[in-house]
Scaffold this active site. Structure first.
Site, PDB file in Angstrom:
ATOM      1  CG  ASP A  59      -2.024  -0.991   1.158  1.00  0.00           C
ATOM      2  OD1 ASP A  59      -2.101  -1.731   0.161  1.00  0.00           O
ATOM      3  OD2 ASP A  59      -2.825  -1.039   2.116  1.00  0.00           O
ATOM      4  CG  HIS A 204       1.926  -0.107   4.715  1.00  0.00           C
ATOM      5  ND1 HIS A 204       1.706  -1.181   5.548  1.00  0.00           N
ATOM      6  CD2 HIS A 204       0.711   0.488   4.525  1.00  0.00           C
ATOM      7  CE1 HIS A 204       0.420  -1.244   5.854  1.00  0.00           C
ATOM      8  NE2 HIS A 204      -0.206  -0.241   5.255  1.00  0.00           N
TER       9      HIS A 204
END
Length: 255
Positions: A59, A204
């Site tokens: 992400d 992430h």
């Protein structure tokens, strides 16, 4: 009398305008996902498969400082993954959007402004997806069809609107918790202790422990016989259902 007629006309004009706006929103279709006994739709957390395949995803909502390191590691090992990009990140870092796509990675939609999707109505949800989808398509030439809700937050309304716009709603079954600033070793232990065929792993792009962790995780997974693929390559094609735990299964006759 004229004043009264004028007010009535404005009232009806307002109704017509509102109906016209709703027509602009794509018609909501019934998703092919299963509904639990409580009537709740479930996104895809992992996939039922006999193949030793796992999907790695990142992400991107802030920063780019560690993105090159991640991309270089993935390229070194000839691994393709999925990056779920928030629209404001796309606006701020269009060069990285293009670079991620040029490196052969899949790009998913992580909404435009990273809101709490459950707080939005159908029009708001559609706006978030359509705005970011168009930005990504303009930069890469590819329209995303995977959607990861911000904060992992979803509802029947969110999944139904996403499905009507052509999206699979994707969560994760293995959470690296890298956003908590875990060390690379801690991330490695969490991921490798939970991985199984069909897992979808969440990382992430800006978490400090992630680059070091994937440098260990990727060769270790390969050594254990796993193939690492983008999220779309692990999904079943054709009709499917999602069980109460979020596992995607093919319907009879699917693959």
């Amino acid at each position: 009398m004229r004043v009264f007629v004028l007010k009535v006309k404005w009232k009806y004009l307002l109704i017509v305008l509102c109906l016209g706006f709703l027509v602009l929103i794509p018609q909501i279709k019934e998703p092919i996902m299963s509904v639990t006994s409580s009537g709740r739709l479930i996104p895809i957390y992992d996939v039922k498969t006999e193949e030793k395949k796992v999907a790695i995803s990142f992400d991107a909502t802030w920063g780019t400082e560690l993105t090159d390191d991640i991309l270089d590691t993935l390229r070194t090992h000839n691994i393709k993954t999925t990056f779920f990009l928030a629209g404001y990140w796309v606006d701020k870092h269009p060069d990285y959007v293009v670079k991620i796509a040029d490196y052969g990675h899949e790009i998913g939609n992580h909404s435009y402004s990273h809101p709490h999707m459950n707080s939005l109505n159908e029009q708001g949800i559609a706006y978030e997806l359509e705005k970011n989808g168009s930005l990504i398509e303009d930069l890469t030439g590819q329209r995303p069809f995977l959607f990861r809700p911000p904060f992992g937050e979803y509802s029947n309304r969110v999944i139904t609107v996403a499905t009507s716009l052509g999206y699979y709603t994707i969560q994760w079954s293995v959470d690296s918790l890298d956003w908590k600033n875990l060390s690379s070793s801690q991330i490695f232990d969490r991921v490798m202790g939970s991985i199984k065929p069909g897992s979808i792993v969440l990382f992430h792009n800006a978490a400090p422990g992630t680059p070091g962790a994937i440098r260990r995780i990727i060769p270790d997974l390969k050594e254990k016989g796993y193939e690492i693929v983008p999220v779309s390559e692990i999904l079943h094609k054709g009709e499917y259902y999602v069980d109460h735990a979020g596992t995607m299964h093919p319907k009879k006759g699917g693959n």
